[in-house]
Motif scaffolding. Structure first.
Motif, PDB file in Angstrom:
ATOM      1  N   HIS A 102       0.804  -1.230   0.000  1.00  0.00           N
ATOM      2  CA  HIS A 102       0.000   0.000   0.000  1.00  0.00           C
ATOM      3  C   HIS A 102       0.835   1.277   0.000  1.00  0.00           C
ATOM      4  O   HIS A 102       0.331   2.338   0.354  1.00  0.00           O
ATOM      5  CB  HIS A 102      -0.958  -0.003   1.197  1.00  0.00           C
ATOM      6  N   THR A 103       2.103   1.165  -0.411  1.00  0.00           N
ATOM      7  CA  THR A 103       2.969   2.333  -0.580  1.00  0.00           C
ATOM      8  C   THR A 103       3.509   2.315  -2.002  1.00  0.00           C
ATOM      9  O   THR A 103       3.948   1.257  -2.476  1.00  0.00           O
ATOM     10  CB  THR A 103       4.134   2.304   0.433  1.00  0.00           C
ATOM     11  N   PRO A 104       3.479   3.426  -2.719  1.00  0.00           N
ATOM     12  CA  PRO A 104       3.962   3.438  -4.103  1.00  0.00           C
ATOM     13  C   PRO A 104       5.478   3.264  -4.169  1.00  0.00           C
ATOM     14  O   PRO A 104       6.199   3.541  -3.205  1.00  0.00           O
ATOM     15  CB  PRO A 104       3.551   4.830  -4.605  1.00  0.00           C
ATOM     16  N   LYS A 105       5.929   2.796  -5.335  1.00  0.00           N
ATOM     17  CA  LYS A 105       7.360   2.640  -5.558  1.00  0.00           C
ATOM     18  C   LYS A 105       7.883   3.749  -6.476  1.00  0.00           C
ATOM     19  O   LYS A 105       7.202   4.171  -7.402  1.00  0.00           O
ATOM     20  CB  LYS A 105       7.661   1.276  -6.191  1.00  0.00           C
ATOM     21  N   VAL A 106       9.094   4.181  -6.188  1.00  0.00           N
ATOM     22  CA  VAL A 106       9.807   5.126  -7.042  1.00  0.00           C
ATOM     23  C   VAL A 106      11.178   4.516  -7.309  1.00  0.00           C
ATOM     24  O   VAL A 106      11.924   4.204  -6.371  1.00  0.00           O
ATOM     25  CB  VAL A 106       9.959   6.506  -6.370  1.00  0.00           C
ATOM     26  N   ASN A 107      11.496   4.297  -8.591  1.00  0.00           N
ATOM     27  CA  ASN A 107      12.754   3.643  -8.964  1.00  0.00           C
ATOM     28  C   ASN A 107      12.903   2.295  -8.265  1.00  0.00           C
ATOM     29  O   ASN A 107      13.962   1.956  -7.730  1.00  0.00           O
ATOM     30  CB  ASN A 107      13.948   4.548  -8.651  1.00  0.00           C
ATOM     31  N   ASP A 108      11.798   1.542  -8.220  1.00  0.00           N
ATOM     32  CA  ASP A 108      11.751   0.197  -7.646  1.00  0.00           C
ATOM     33  C   ASP A 108      12.004   0.186  -6.135  1.00  0.00           C
ATOM     34  O   ASP A 108      12.332  -0.849  -5.563  1.00  0.00           O
ATOM     35  CB  ASP A 108      12.751  -0.734  -8.341  1.00  0.00           C
ATOM     36  N   ARG A 109      11.829   1.331  -5.478  1.00  0.00           N
ATOM     37  CA  ARG A 109      11.966   1.415  -4.019  1.00  0.00           C
ATOM     38  C   ARG A 109      10.672   1.962  -3.434  1.00  0.00           C
ATOM     39  O   ARG A 109      10.067   2.891  -3.988  1.00  0.00           O
ATOM     40  CB  ARG A 109      13.119   2.354  -3.622  1.00  0.00           C
ATOM     41  N   ASN A 140       7.407   9.850   1.191  1.00  0.00           N
ATOM     42  CA  ASN A 140       6.409  10.721   0.559  1.00  0.00           C
ATOM     43  C   ASN A 140       5.046  10.078   0.339  1.00  0.00           C
ATOM     44  O   ASN A 140       4.072  10.798   0.095  1.00  0.00           O
ATOM     45  CB  ASN A 140       6.940  11.210  -0.793  1.00  0.00           C
ATOM     46  N   GLY A 141       4.983   8.763   0.404  1.00  0.00           N
ATOM     47  CA  GLY A 141       3.725   8.126   0.030  1.00  0.00           C
ATOM     48  C   GLY A 141       3.254   7.001   0.931  1.00  0.00           C
ATOM     49  O   GLY A 141       2.463   6.164   0.494  1.00  0.00           O
ATOM     50  N   LEU A 142       3.712   6.956   2.185  1.00  0.00           N
ATOM     51  CA  LEU A 142       3.341   5.870   3.084  1.00  0.00           C
ATOM     52  C   LEU A 142       1.827   5.651   3.099  1.00  0.00           C
ATOM     53  O   LEU A 142       1.054   6.536   3.442  1.00  0.00           O
ATOM     54  CB  LEU A 142       3.816   6.164   4.506  1.00  0.00           C
ATOM     55  N   GLY A 143       1.404   4.470   2.649  1.00  0.00           N
ATOM     56  CA  GLY A 143      -0.001   4.105   2.716  1.00  0.00           C
ATOM     57  C   GLY A 143      -0.877   4.641   1.606  1.00  0.00           C
ATOM     58  O   GLY A 143      -2.087   4.377   1.598  1.00  0.00           O
ATOM     59  N   SER A 144      -0.306   5.355   0.643  1.00  0.00           N
ATOM     60  CA  SER A 144      -1.146   6.001  -0.373  1.00  0.00           C
ATOM     61  C   SER A 144      -1.472   5.098  -1.562  1.00  0.00           C
ATOM     62  O   SER A 144      -2.182   5.501  -2.481  1.00  0.00           O
ATOM     63  CB  SER A 144      -0.486   7.291  -0.877  1.00  0.00           C
ATOM     64  N   GLY A 145      -0.974   3.855  -1.547  1.00  0.00           N
ATOM     65  CA  GLY A 145      -1.357   2.885  -2.564  1.00  0.00           C
ATOM     66  C   GLY A 145      -0.771   3.152  -3.932  1.00  0.00           C
ATOM     67  O   GLY A 145       0.230   3.846  -4.081  1.00  0.00           O
ATOM     68  N   GLY A 146      -1.407   2.542  -4.953  1.00  0.00           N
ATOM     69  CA  GLY A 146      -1.005   2.793  -6.327  1.00  0.00           C
ATOM     70  C   GLY A 146      -0.201   1.700  -6.987  1.00  0.00           C
ATOM     71  O   GLY A 146       0.052   1.772  -8.192  1.00  0.00           O
ATOM     72  N   ILE A 201      -4.751   3.777   1.912  1.00  0.00           N
ATOM     73  CA  ILE A 201      -5.263   3.450   3.245  1.00  0.00           C
ATOM     74  C   ILE A 201      -4.825   4.473   4.286  1.00  0.00           C
ATOM     75  O   ILE A 201      -4.775   4.191   5.480  1.00  0.00           O
ATOM     76  CB  ILE A 201      -4.850   2.025   3.685  1.00  0.00           C
ATOM     77  N   THR A 202      -4.498   5.682   3.807  1.00  0.00           N
ATOM     78  CA  THR A 202      -4.194   6.763   4.746  1.00  0.00           C
ATOM     79  C   THR A 202      -5.509   7.342   5.281  1.00  0.00           C
ATOM     80  O   THR A 202      -6.597   6.959   4.854  1.00  0.00           O
ATOM     81  CB  THR A 202      -3.382   7.885   4.075  1.00  0.00           C
ATOM     82  N   LEU A 255      -4.422   2.939  11.760  1.00  0.00           N
ATOM     83  CA  LEU A 255      -4.627   3.470  10.407  1.00  0.00           C
ATOM     84  C   LEU A 255      -5.203   4.878  10.425  1.00  0.00           C
ATOM     85  O   LEU A 255      -4.916   5.692   9.548  1.00  0.00           O
ATOM     86  CB  LEU A 255      -5.538   2.540   9.599  1.00  0.00           C
ATOM     87  N   ARG A 256      -5.984   5.178  11.436  1.00  0.00           N
ATOM     88  CA  ARG A 256      -6.556   6.529  11.523  1.00  0.00           C
ATOM     89  C   ARG A 256      -5.501   7.584  11.878  1.00  0.00           C
ATOM     90  O   ARG A 256      -5.775   8.778  11.790  1.00  0.00           O
ATOM     91  CB  ARG A 256      -7.699   6.548  12.532  1.00  0.00           C
ATOM     92  N   THR A 257      -4.321   7.137  12.273  1.00  0.00           N
ATOM     93  CA  THR A 257      -3.241   8.093  12.579  1.00  0.00           C
ATOM     94  C   THR A 257      -2.281   8.280  11.396  1.00  0.00           C
ATOM     95  O   THR A 257      -1.392   9.137  11.459  1.00  0.00           O
ATOM     96  CB  THR A 257      -2.420   7.623  13.790  1.00  0.00           C
ATOM     97  N   VAL A 258      -2.422   7.475  10.346  1.00  0.00           N
ATOM     98  CA  VAL A 258      -1.519   7.592   9.197  1.00  0.00           C
ATOM     99  C   VAL A 258      -1.822   8.902   8.480  1.00  0.00           C
ATOM    100  O   VAL A 258      -2.965   9.142   8.059  1.00  0.00           O
ATOM    101  CB  VAL A 258      -1.694   6.404   8.234  1.00  0.00           C
ATOM    102  N   PRO A 259      -0.833   9.773   8.324  1.00  0.00           N
ATOM    103  CA  PRO A 259      -1.072  11.091   7.718  1.00  0.00           C
ATOM    104  C   PRO A 259      -1.758  10.981   6.362  1.00  0.00           C
ATOM    105  O   PRO A 259      -1.416  10.103   5.559  1.00  0.00           O
ATOM    106  CB  PRO A 259       0.338  11.680   7.580  1.00  0.00           C
ATOM    107  N   PRO A 260      -2.727  11.862   6.082  1.00  0.00           N
ATOM    108  CA  PRO A 260      -3.447  11.787   4.805  1.00  0.00           C
ATOM    109  C   PRO A 260      -2.541  12.084   3.615  1.00  0.00           C
ATOM    110  O   PRO A 260      -1.735  13.001   3.654  1.00  0.00           O
ATOM    111  CB  PRO A 260      -4.530  12.872   4.958  1.00  0.00           C
ATOM    112  N   LYS A 261      -2.680  11.258   2.602  1.00  0.00           N
ATOM    113  CA  LYS A 261      -1.927  11.433   1.354  1.00  0.00           C
ATOM    114  C   LYS A 261      -2.878  11.283   0.174  1.00  0.00           C
ATOM    115  O   LYS A 261      -3.800  10.471   0.220  1.00  0.00           O
ATOM    116  CB  LYS A 261      -0.809  10.395   1.230  1.00  0.00           C
ATOM    117  N   GLU A 262      -2.650  12.038  -0.863  1.00  0.00           N
ATOM    118  CA  GLU A 262      -3.460  11.888  -2.072  1.00  0.00           C
ATOM    119  C   GLU A 262      -2.771  10.935  -3.033  1.00  0.00           C
ATOM    120  O   GLU A 262      -3.366  10.281  -3.830  1.00  0.00           O
ATOM    121  CB  GLU A 262      -3.663  13.249  -2.747  1.00  0.00           C
TER     122      GLU A 262
END
Length: 286
Positions: A191-198, A203-209, A224-225, A279-286
């Motif tokens: 549930h965290t996006p990858k950038v350059n296979d990492r 920047n995106g904890l829990g934002s999916g994709g 799931i933010t 999960l309700r404490t995970v900072p909101p991300k778009e």
């Protein structure tokens, strides 16, 4: 946590204390079975499947059907039954622990990070012992799995705050308890996006994709933010639990694998409640 009154906080603390007491009352094998067959979803990768994708119960944990072909490795889920020749029957308890939290198997061979050992570093001493005790208790199944192929240096992902072992005292605090469960469930691995296979935890904890392909077609990991529109901030506790255990979204739509709904359905409601609190404490991300 937003919208938490004093009564709610008291209830959550009581739940955390109850969870600790319950874990202590179980034998190590019982606790290990609860973890392995539930929140850890070990069978998702380490068990063969028959027609229709149903796991073959007679060959549980004897090696997964899928091949993980990544830029740095090509592997299949290993045989983790106590078979001495094709499984872990010759491994010591310390060998197993080292594989789980350091990603190294005897005789010092690295494990591909599709095995989420970067997330298992938070294991409490008791839970780590319990997982080992249970794995050594399951029936041995002879099933040789293809050897791993490593193509480049391996990179291990460790989510924020998960770099050291947690204690039983930590688990008495509701948010920490939920963080612990979400971490050993390696939720943020998908549930965290990858950038350059990492994984882009910064920047995106829990934002999916992330995209996942399989017999179900293609599924995209959702946000799931705590974001009210893009994430699950507007979902009720019951809706979040239903999504985790039944694979049903807020609007009633059926969610797709590889989310391990059938494994998570074995979790206690108290553990599910702790996950929701975190999960309700995970900072909101778009």
């Amino acid at each position: 946590m937003a919208n938490c009154n004093t009564k709610t906080i008291f209830v959550l603390v009581s739940v955390a204390e109850m969870l600790t007491a319950t874990a202590q009352a179980q034998t190590p094998v019982e606790r290990g079975r609860y973890l392995v067959e539930g929140i850890l979803t070990c069978g998702n990768c380490h068990s063969p499947r028959g027609p229709g994708g149903v796991i073959d119960a007679a060959k549980l944990y004897s090696g997964g059907p899928q091949t993980f072909d990544e830029p740095t490795f090509t592997v299949k889920g290993a045989n983790i039954t106590p078979d001495p020749d094709s499984g872990i029957g010759k491994w010591s308890a310390d060998d197993l622990k080292k594989a789980l939290i350091e990603g190294v198997r005897p005789p010092g061979v690295p494990l591909a990070p599709i095995m989420p050992y970067g997330f298992y570093k938070v294991f409490t001493t008791g839970d780590l012992d319990a997982v080992v005790a249970y794995l050594r208790s399951v029936p041995a199944v002879s099933n040789k799995v293809q050897a791993p192929v490593y193509k480049a240096a391996l990179h291990v992902e460790v989510p924020p705050g998960a770099d050291k072992r947690m204690t039983d005292a930590d688990l008495r605090e509701p948010v920490k308890h939920g963080f612990y469960l979400v971490t050993i469930a390696h939720c943020m691995e998908c549930h965290t996006p990858k950038v350059n296979d990492r994984l882009d935890f910064a920047n995106g904890l829990g934002s999916g994709g992330q995209s996942f392909r399989g017999p179900w077609g293609e599924s995209i990991s959702r946000n799931i933010t705590s974001h009210q529109e893009k994430g699950i901030g507007a979902w009720s506790d019951a809706e979040i639990k239903r999504a985790i255990t039944q694979g049903i979204g807020k609007n009633g739509s059926q969610l797709k694998p590889p989310m391990g709904f059938e494994w998570y359905a074995r979790m206690t409601d108290a553990d599910l409640s702790a996950i929701v609190v975190y999960l309700r404490t995970v900072p909101p991300k778009e």
